[in-house]
Design a protein around this motif. Sequence first.
Motif, PDB file in Angstrom:
ATOM      1  N   LEU A 108      -9.325  13.240  -1.135  1.00  0.00           N
ATOM      2  CA  LEU A 108      -8.583  14.166  -0.277  1.00  0.00           C
ATOM      3  C   LEU A 108      -9.376  15.449  -0.031  1.00  0.00           C
ATOM      4  CD1 LEU A 108      -5.021  13.746  -1.794  1.00  0.00           C
ATOM      5  CD2 LEU A 108      -5.650  13.225   0.565  1.00  0.00           C
ATOM      6  N   ALA A 109     -10.066  15.928  -1.064  1.00  0.00           N
ATOM      7  CA  ALA A 109     -10.858  17.149  -0.921  1.00  0.00           C
ATOM      8  C   ALA A 109     -11.991  16.967   0.076  1.00  0.00           C
ATOM      9  CB  ALA A 109     -11.415  17.571  -2.283  1.00  0.00           C
ATOM     10  N   GLY A 110     -12.425  15.734   0.237  1.00  0.00           N
ATOM     11  CA  GLY A 110     -13.482  15.436   1.204  1.00  0.00           C
ATOM     12  C   GLY A 110     -12.958  15.225   2.613  1.00  0.00           C
ATOM     13  N   GLY A 111     -11.652  15.387   2.811  1.00  0.00           N
ATOM     14  CA  GLY A 111     -11.087  15.309   4.148  1.00  0.00           C
ATOM     15  C   GLY A 111     -10.570  13.951   4.558  1.00  0.00           C
ATOM     16  N   ARG A 112     -10.440  13.017   3.603  1.00  0.00           N
ATOM     17  CA  ARG A 112      -9.937  11.686   3.926  1.00  0.00           C
ATOM     18  C   ARG A 112      -8.621  11.435   3.186  1.00  0.00           C
ATOM     19  NH1 ARG A 112     -14.964   8.017   2.308  1.00  0.00           N
ATOM     20  NH2 ARG A 112     -15.025   9.571   0.635  1.00  0.00           N
ATOM     21  N   ALA A 113      -7.701  10.765   3.856  1.00  0.00           N
ATOM     22  CA  ALA A 113      -6.469  10.355   3.207  1.00  0.00           C
ATOM     23  C   ALA A 113      -6.767   9.236   2.212  1.00  0.00           C
ATOM     24  CB  ALA A 113      -5.447   9.903   4.242  1.00  0.00           C
ATOM     25  N   VAL A 114      -5.803   8.986   1.336  1.00  0.00           N
ATOM     26  CA  VAL A 114      -5.982   8.028   0.242  1.00  0.00           C
ATOM     27  C   VAL A 114      -4.988   6.889   0.385  1.00  0.00           C
ATOM     28  CG1 VAL A 114      -5.726   7.718  -2.264  1.00  0.00           C
ATOM     29  CG2 VAL A 114      -6.873   9.755  -1.355  1.00  0.00           C
ATOM     30  N   ASP A 169      -7.604   9.564 -14.439  1.00  0.00           N
ATOM     31  CA  ASP A 169      -8.847   9.308 -13.718  1.00  0.00           C
ATOM     32  C   ASP A 169      -8.554   8.895 -12.275  1.00  0.00           C
ATOM     33  OD1 ASP A 169     -10.373   9.844 -15.976  1.00  0.00           O
ATOM     34  OD2 ASP A 169     -10.368   7.749 -16.623  1.00  0.00           O
ATOM     35  N   ALA A 170      -7.509   8.099 -12.093  1.00  0.00           N
ATOM     36  CA  ALA A 170      -7.128   7.684 -10.745  1.00  0.00           C
ATOM     37  C   ALA A 170      -6.721   8.888  -9.917  1.00  0.00           C
ATOM     38  CB  ALA A 170      -5.991   6.666 -10.817  1.00  0.00           C
ATOM     39  N   ARG A 171      -5.969   9.816 -10.548  1.00  0.00           N
ATOM     40  CA  ARG A 171      -5.553  11.027  -9.842  1.00  0.00           C
ATOM     41  C   ARG A 171      -6.780  11.854  -9.440  1.00  0.00           C
ATOM     42  NH1 ARG A 171      -3.000  13.046 -13.588  1.00  0.00           N
ATOM     43  NH2 ARG A 171      -0.993  12.036 -13.140  1.00  0.00           N
ATOM     44  N   ALA A 172      -7.737  11.967 -10.332  1.00  0.00           N
ATOM     45  CA  ALA A 172      -8.941  12.734 -10.023  1.00  0.00           C
ATOM     46  C   ALA A 172      -9.715  12.101  -8.871  1.00  0.00           C
ATOM     47  CB  ALA A 172      -9.818  12.848 -11.265  1.00  0.00           C
ATOM     48  N   ALA A 173      -9.787  10.769  -8.880  1.00  0.00           N
ATOM     49  CA  ALA A 173     -10.488  10.078  -7.794  1.00  0.00           C
ATOM     50  C   ALA A 173      -9.788  10.300  -6.464  1.00  0.00           C
ATOM     51  CB  ALA A 173     -10.579   8.584  -8.106  1.00  0.00           C
ATOM     52  N   ALA A 174      -8.468  10.196  -6.471  1.00  0.00           N
ATOM     53  CA  ALA A 174      -7.703  10.394  -5.238  1.00  0.00           C
ATOM     54  C   ALA A 174      -7.846  11.822  -4.730  1.00  0.00           C
ATOM     55  CB  ALA A 174      -6.233  10.052  -5.471  1.00  0.00           C
ATOM     56  N   GLU A 175      -7.754  12.786  -5.650  1.00  0.00           N
ATOM     57  CA  GLU A 175      -7.871  14.180  -5.237  1.00  0.00           C
ATOM     58  C   GLU A 175      -9.266  14.487  -4.716  1.00  0.00           C
ATOM     59  OE1 GLU A 175      -6.551  16.215  -8.713  1.00  0.00           O
ATOM     60  OE2 GLU A 175      -4.416  16.045  -8.184  1.00  0.00           O
ATOM     61  N   GLY A 176     -10.284  13.822  -5.269  1.00  0.00           N
ATOM     62  CA  GLY A 176     -11.638  14.001  -4.763  1.00  0.00           C
ATOM     63  C   GLY A 176     -11.789  13.478  -3.342  1.00  0.00           C
ATOM     64  N   THR A 228       0.832  -1.202   0.000  1.00  0.00           N
ATOM     65  CA  THR A 228       0.000   0.000   0.000  1.00  0.00           C
ATOM     66  C   THR A 228       0.862   1.245   0.000  1.00  0.00           C
ATOM     67  OG1 THR A 228      -1.666  -1.198   1.309  1.00  0.00           O
ATOM     68  CG2 THR A 228      -1.886   1.193   1.179  1.00  0.00           C
ATOM     69  N   ALA A 229       0.490   2.198  -0.839  1.00  0.00           N
ATOM     70  CA  ALA A 229       1.088   3.533  -0.813  1.00  0.00           C
ATOM     71  C   ALA A 229       0.027   4.492  -0.294  1.00  0.00           C
ATOM     72  CB  ALA A 229       1.541   3.944  -2.208  1.00  0.00           C
ATOM     73  N   TRP A 230       0.475   5.508   0.422  1.00  0.00           N
ATOM     74  CA  TRP A 230      -0.454   6.406   1.106  1.00  0.00           C
ATOM     75  C   TRP A 230      -0.268   7.828   0.599  1.00  0.00           C
ATOM     76  CZ3 TRP A 230      -3.424   3.516   4.452  1.00  0.00           C
ATOM     77  CH2 TRP A 230      -2.900   2.262   4.801  1.00  0.00           C
ATOM     78  N   ALA A 231      -1.376   8.548   0.459  1.00  0.00           N
ATOM     79  CA  ALA A 231      -1.331   9.962   0.085  1.00  0.00           C
ATOM     80  C   ALA A 231      -2.210  10.722   1.067  1.00  0.00           C
ATOM     81  CB  ALA A 231      -1.825  10.169  -1.342  1.00  0.00           C
ATOM     82  N   GLU A 232      -1.578  11.544   1.865  1.00  0.00           N
ATOM     83  CA  GLU A 232      -2.315  12.289   2.887  1.00  0.00           C
ATOM     84  C   GLU A 232      -2.492  13.749   2.514  1.00  0.00           C
ATOM     85  OE1 GLU A 232       0.143  11.198   6.201  1.00  0.00           O
ATOM     86  OE2 GLU A 232      -1.144   9.469   6.677  1.00  0.00           O
ATOM     87  N   GLU A 233      -1.925  14.139   1.364  1.00  0.00           N
ATOM     88  CA  GLU A 233      -2.100  15.488   0.833  1.00  0.00           C
ATOM     89  C   GLU A 233      -1.934  15.406  -0.679  1.00  0.00           C
ATOM     90  OE1 GLU A 233       2.472  16.988   1.602  1.00  0.00           O
ATOM     91  OE2 GLU A 233       0.897  17.536   3.024  1.00  0.00           O
ATOM     92  N   PRO A 234      -2.443  16.405  -1.436  1.00  0.00           N
ATOM     93  CA  PRO A 234      -2.401  16.317  -2.901  1.00  0.00           C
ATOM     94  C   PRO A 234      -1.008  16.056  -3.467  1.00  0.00           C
ATOM     95  CG  PRO A 234      -3.876  18.077  -2.230  1.00  0.00           C
ATOM     96  CD  PRO A 234      -3.215  17.586  -0.971  1.00  0.00           C
ATOM     97  N   GLY A 235       0.018  16.595  -2.825  1.00  0.00           N
ATOM     98  CA  GLY A 235       1.364  16.403  -3.334  1.00  0.00           C
ATOM     99  C   GLY A 235       1.851  14.965  -3.303  1.00  0.00           C
TER     100      GLY A 235
END
Length: 291
Positions: free
Chosen positions: A160-166, A151-158, A108-115
Motif C-alpha cells: 500500500l505504501a508503494g501506491g498499490r492496492a492489496v 508479517d502478512a500485515r507488514a507485507a500488505a502495508e508495504g 479474495t478480500a481487498w485492502a485499498e487503504e491501511p485501515g
Amino acid sequence: MPDVLIASCAAAAGRDEDEPLLLAALAAEGLTASSADWADGDVDWTAAAAVVVRSTWDYAPRRDEFLAWARRVESRTRLLNPAGILAWNTDKRYLRELAAAGVPVVPTAWAEEPGGVDGALAAWPGDVVVKPVVSAGARDTARFSSAERADARAAAEGILAGGRAVMVQPYLDRLDAEGETGLVYLDGAASHAFGKGALLTGEALGPGLYAEEEITPRTATAEQQALGDRVLAWVGERTGTVPLYARVDLVPGEDGAPQVIEVELTEPSLFLTTDAGAAARLAAAVRARLS
C-alpha cells in the motif's frame, strides 16, 4: 521496418522462450518480425503493420507509462492486444467483475487503504496469500501462515505504501499436489493447456523479473475447459473484442472444482514449447489480423 514488432523489455532479452518460436513461425507465414524494448524511445513502433505485446514483464512499477505507450502506439498502428484490454487487465481488480458475473473465482478480500488490511487478513483462518493488484511475474507475492499475520500485515502495508492496492486470498491446499492449470486461447479458440507446479513456499517472490516456474504439458479436463471457454466469452462481451491471445489460469478449490485465479491478457508466457503447433497457430492468428 518489419511487418510485426514484438514488444518486450530489456530485462527479458534472451529469457522469453516463446519469442524465438514466434519469430520463426511468423517468418513461415511470410511476415518479417523483430522484437524491441517497449520503453526504448528510439523505436518507431508505428512503422510496423502490427505491434504484438509479449514479454513486457517490467511494466508493473511504471504501469501509467506503459499504458501511455500503448495508447500512443494504438493511435498510429494495430496493437495486439489493444490498449483498452491492457488498461483493464493490468489491475487485478478485474476479478471482482468476473466474480460478480457468477464465474467461480478464488475468494479474495481487498485492502485499498491501511485501515482495510486487518479485515482482509482476518477473512480466512489458515494460510493466506498477499499480493498487489498490479504485478507481473508473481513479484511481491507471498504466502503466510496463521501464525505470521504480523508479517502478512507488514507485507500488505508495504504494498500500500508503494501506491498499490492489496488482495488477500486463502491458500488452497490442493495446489501443493495438483498445481495450476493454464488454458491458452489464440484468436478466440482454445489452443493448448499446461500445468504449473505450486509456487509459494512462504517467502515473497521477487525482486527478479519473474518467478521461476515448473511447467509441463497438460490436457485440460472437460470442466476446466468449459470454465475457460466461459471466461473467454465473458471477456469478449466485457471488452468488445476477441483478444489475439488469452491465458486463463485455474486452480482447484477445496472441493476440487476449478476456480479462476487470473485471466492473463497483457504479457503472459504462452508456453508455446508445450505444444508443437502452438507457435504456428499464434503466427497464423497474427497474419489473420493483418488481412
